[in-house]
Design a protein around this motif. Sequence first.
Motif, mmCIF file in Angstrom:
data_model
loop_
_atom_site.group_PDB
_atom_site.id
_atom_site.type_symbol
_atom_site.label_atom_id
_atom_site.label_comp_id
_atom_site.label_asym_id
_atom_site.label_seq_id
_atom_site.Cartn_x
_atom_site.Cartn_y
_atom_site.Cartn_z
ATOM 1 N N SER A 1 0.725 -1.243 0.094
ATOM 2 C CA SER A 1 -0.174 0.152 -0.001
ATOM 3 C C SER A 1 0.982 1.392 -0.023
ATOM 4 O O SER A 1 0.431 2.340 -0.582
ATOM 5 C CB SER A 1 -0.940 0.124 1.128
ATOM 6 O OG SER A 1 -0.425 0.029 2.471
ATOM 7 N N SER A 2 2.036 1.162 0.633
ATOM 8 C CA SER A 2 2.845 2.471 0.726
ATOM 9 C C SER A 2 3.097 3.071 -0.845
ATOM 10 O O SER A 2 3.319 4.370 -0.881
ATOM 11 C CB SER A 2 4.239 2.167 1.308
ATOM 12 O OG SER A 2 5.009 1.273 0.633
ATOM 13 N N SER A 3 3.183 2.348 -1.957
ATOM 14 C CA SER A 3 3.354 2.977 -3.129
ATOM 15 C C SER A 3 2.154 2.854 -3.796
ATOM 16 O O SER A 3 1.714 3.812 -4.513
ATOM 17 C CB SER A 3 4.452 1.983 -4.007
ATOM 18 O OG SER A 3 3.928 0.683 -4.121
ATOM 19 N N ILE A 4 1.051 1.857 -3.782
ATOM 20 C CA ILE A 4 0.112 1.872 -4.524
ATOM 21 C C ILE A 4 -1.020 2.895 -4.290
ATOM 22 O O ILE A 4 -1.687 3.454 -5.106
ATOM 23 C CB ILE A 4 -0.484 0.451 -4.601
ATOM 24 C CG1 ILE A 4 0.100 -0.610 -5.040
ATOM 25 C CG2 ILE A 4 -2.005 0.411 -5.210
ATOM 26 C CD1 ILE A 4 -0.488 -2.171 -4.746
ATOM 27 N N ILE A 5 -0.748 3.312 -2.893
ATOM 28 C CA ILE A 5 -1.653 4.523 -2.595
ATOM 29 C C ILE A 5 -1.571 5.667 -3.170
ATOM 30 O O ILE A 5 -2.126 6.669 -3.354
ATOM 31 C CB ILE A 5 -1.692 4.719 -1.165
ATOM 32 C CG1 ILE A 5 -2.778 5.375 -0.523
ATOM 33 C CG2 ILE A 5 -0.586 5.400 -0.570
ATOM 34 C CD1 ILE A 5 -2.909 5.224 0.952
ATOM 35 N N LEU A 6 -0.119 5.875 -3.820
ATOM 36 C CA LEU A 6 0.247 7.105 -4.861
ATOM 37 C C LEU A 6 -0.408 7.400 -5.984
ATOM 38 O O LEU A 6 -0.357 8.574 -6.432
ATOM 39 C CB LEU A 6 1.499 7.255 -4.613
ATOM 40 C CG LEU A 6 2.419 7.186 -3.406
ATOM 41 C CD1 LEU A 6 3.930 7.054 -3.580
ATOM 42 C CD2 LEU A 6 2.147 8.293 -2.591
ATOM 43 N N LEU A 7 -1.030 6.150 -6.515
ATOM 44 C CA LEU A 7 -1.544 6.296 -7.853
ATOM 45 C C LEU A 7 -2.787 7.400 -7.958
ATOM 46 O O LEU A 7 -3.619 7.023 -7.302
ATOM 47 C CB LEU A 7 -1.891 4.873 -8.423
ATOM 48 C CG LEU A 7 -0.806 3.788 -8.695
ATOM 49 C CD1 LEU A 7 -1.330 2.352 -8.890
ATOM 50 C CD2 LEU A 7 0.370 4.396 -9.556
ATOM 51 N N ASP B 1 -9.651 -4.112 0.170
ATOM 52 C CA ASP B 1 -10.757 -2.895 0.042
ATOM 53 C C ASP B 1 -10.483 -1.741 0.358
ATOM 54 O O ASP B 1 -10.862 -0.760 -0.455
ATOM 55 C CB ASP B 1 -11.936 -3.516 1.141
ATOM 56 C CG ASP B 1 -12.566 -4.716 0.716
ATOM 57 O OD1 ASP B 1 -12.292 -5.186 -0.360
ATOM 58 O OD2 ASP B 1 -13.422 -5.363 1.489
ATOM 59 N N ASP B 2 -9.763 -1.572 1.638
ATOM 60 C CA ASP B 2 -9.193 -0.332 1.949
ATOM 61 C C ASP B 2 -8.373 0.630 0.843
ATOM 62 O O ASP B 2 -8.509 1.676 0.552
ATOM 63 C CB ASP B 2 -8.566 -0.187 3.164
ATOM 64 C CG ASP B 2 -9.574 -0.557 4.381
ATOM 65 O OD1 ASP B 2 -10.664 -0.156 4.141
ATOM 66 O OD2 ASP B 2 -9.155 -0.976 5.588
ATOM 67 N N LEU B 3 -7.327 -0.198 0.287
ATOM 68 C CA LEU B 3 -6.556 0.246 -0.595
ATOM 69 C C LEU B 3 -7.021 0.438 -1.871
ATOM 70 O O LEU B 3 -6.806 1.432 -2.640
ATOM 71 C CB LEU B 3 -5.319 -0.717 -0.838
ATOM 72 C CG LEU B 3 -4.214 -0.428 -1.797
ATOM 73 C CD1 LEU B 3 -3.583 1.233 -1.482
ATOM 74 C CD2 LEU B 3 -3.192 -1.372 -1.768
ATOM 75 N N ALA B 4 -7.840 -0.419 -2.348
ATOM 76 C CA ALA B 4 -8.756 -0.071 -3.577
ATOM 77 C C ALA B 4 -9.602 1.215 -3.511
ATOM 78 O O ALA B 4 -9.701 1.691 -4.742
ATOM 79 C CB ALA B 4 -9.459 -1.294 -4.019
ATOM 80 N N MET B 5 -10.370 1.371 -2.313
ATOM 81 C CA MET B 5 -11.189 2.423 -2.454
ATOM 82 C C MET B 5 -10.212 3.405 -2.338
ATOM 83 O O MET B 5 -10.561 4.791 -2.902
ATOM 84 C CB MET B 5 -11.591 2.616 -0.719
ATOM 85 C CG MET B 5 -13.001 1.569 -0.766
ATOM 86 S SD MET B 5 -14.414 2.311 -1.990
ATOM 87 C CE MET B 5 -14.339 4.031 -1.227
ATOM 88 N N LYS B 6 -8.876 3.729 -1.600
ATOM 89 C CA LYS B 6 -8.149 4.920 -1.716
ATOM 90 C C LYS B 6 -7.529 5.047 -3.155
ATOM 91 O O LYS B 6 -7.623 6.317 -3.509
ATOM 92 C CB LYS B 6 -7.055 4.598 -0.790
ATOM 93 C CG LYS B 6 -6.070 5.823 -0.687
ATOM 94 C CD LYS B 6 -6.756 7.080 0.156
ATOM 95 C CE LYS B 6 -5.804 8.306 0.189
ATOM 96 N NZ LYS B 6 -6.531 9.296 0.612
ATOM 97 N N VAL B 7 -7.326 4.176 -4.049
ATOM 98 C CA VAL B 7 -6.940 4.433 -5.290
ATOM 99 C C VAL B 7 -8.168 5.033 -6.169
ATOM 100 O O VAL B 7 -7.960 5.846 -6.917
ATOM 101 C CB VAL B 7 -6.384 3.052 -5.990
ATOM 102 C CG1 VAL B 7 -6.277 3.338 -7.483
ATOM 103 C CG2 VAL B 7 -5.157 2.831 -5.306
ATOM 104 N N LEU B 8 -9.112 4.370 -5.850
ATOM 105 C CA LEU B 8 -10.364 4.947 -6.412
ATOM 106 C C LEU B 8 -10.945 6.375 -6.189
ATOM 107 O O LEU B 8 -11.141 7.312 -6.988
ATOM 108 C CB LEU B 8 -11.725 4.050 -6.273
ATOM 109 C CG LEU B 8 -12.940 4.317 -6.976
ATOM 110 C CD1 LEU B 8 -12.969 4.436 -8.397
ATOM 111 C CD2 LEU B 8 -14.192 3.366 -6.350
ATOM 112 N N GLU B 9 -10.706 6.666 -4.673
ATOM 113 C CA GLU B 9 -10.782 8.033 -4.423
ATOM 114 C C GLU B 9 -9.876 8.918 -5.023
ATOM 115 O O GLU B 9 -10.194 10.303 -5.412
ATOM 116 C CB GLU B 9 -10.898 8.042 -2.924
ATOM 117 C CG GLU B 9 -11.918 7.408 -2.330
ATOM 118 C CD GLU B 9 -11.709 7.357 -0.659
ATOM 119 O OE1 GLU B 9 -10.715 7.766 -0.136
ATOM 120 O OE2 GLU B 9 -12.755 6.818 0.001
#
Length: 458
Positions: free
Chosen positions: A365-371, A387-395
């Motif tokens: 998540s430390s890098s994917i969250i930056l997309l 779920d949390d990481l996918a939601m953050k990327v979508l947001e």
Amino acid sequence: MLSNMSEVGKKRKLKSENRFSKKCKVTRKISTPSFNKKNNEISYENHDHSIIDCVNDDCLAEIFTYVPVWERPKIALVCQKWKRVLDYSWGSGKKLQLTHWEQAEYPNCLKKYPTPDEKLSFLNSLLYKCGRYLTQLDLTAYGYSDIVPVINKYCPNLVKLRLRFIFDNNKILFSDVFSRLSKLKVLTVIFQYHVRHHSKLYYLIIALESLADTLTDVTLFNWQGDDPCTLDSHPISTPCEFPPSTLRVLRQLKALKRFEFGGIKMSPDVEEYLTNNRTLEVIFYDHYINKDVIKPNQLMSITTLDLLKYKVSDDSLYTIANTMKQLTKLKINWIWITNDGIVAISMMNNLTYLCIFGYNDSIDSSSIILLKNLIYLMLPWSKKINDDLAMKVLENSPKMEMFFVPYTSVTVEFIRKAAEISRNRKQHLTLAVSFIIDEEAYESPYFKIICTTKKTNN
């Protein structure tokens, strides 16, 4: 009777407190205690310190490890205790990254030093403190070759090193410049403004001989750009070429397993050696767009890049992020990349289409969250994507239209939230997952679900 017992209890408690106050006289409730054996008293110095002064040295050193390495020298200026404890915290940092980005939104810590000499002085003092503990170092933010002798002096345990050289007059890399780096396995050197670097490349190739027994991966990139200082004296078409000594040095690098390069022209003998060497993995970056040498105007105009046939590395993505500034579509296999590669992708400011294939459970998540700001995104085969990481990327991508997350850890809960987001945005969103689900329960005029498993079975 109960009242008598209560009174006796109060008297005993009062007597105990009086006995303690006679033995231990507390003069003031301040932070730093001292004990006087002669008078059997605990007294407290009268000064205004915060509660952190009560923390012992070991705990304080642990706290300092959460401060970025390049910020820690400031800690030594607070007080003598902090300066002493700071020495214990340097060993916690095995990795130091001061990375250069052509399109960075935020300046790196070297920006506060206006001249190269001031930057070098800061890095010299920093590496003096932490260099012996480092195994991975990225100093591309500095850009001058005079840092190499400093690294050689203070960083003997390096395993991975990445550098970038812009032009610096009369700075020669001597043959022994890597002589103390006896553990170095991975070396990446980037040249910027290629027409000035013919001699620097020559000295670098010679210096690799001292790493013959340990070096397994070498990456050499030439970032060709429009350098106004050289346009008058050198035509843009002047290629950067490997020196005649390259073949001799390559043959001496006994541990070398991977050689990646781009923007540097090969001589016929070097090309023949690399082509016929079956034990060496060679990645010729220029072949990505089927040109002998990538020219500056080509780099700037590239908008689509399909690298699924190539073994893309973190350094490849780092170069793409800093040279192909108009890139909007990228396809890669992420089997060989790490979090650093995803960070590089996040720096591609115009990228809207990202299609990733392959399995990777090391990226987190430390890098994917930056997309961010993506319209089409495929992130398959990773259990780290929940779920949390996918939601953050979508947001982070308000215009997202296609989001593929098959064979990840997302659940029905993410689907429910994604459907709600699409309705609130009033924007079409297609979501792909790999488990069977009641599609009709979530679909709306703005939301559609694709089950990849069902399609495969059919």
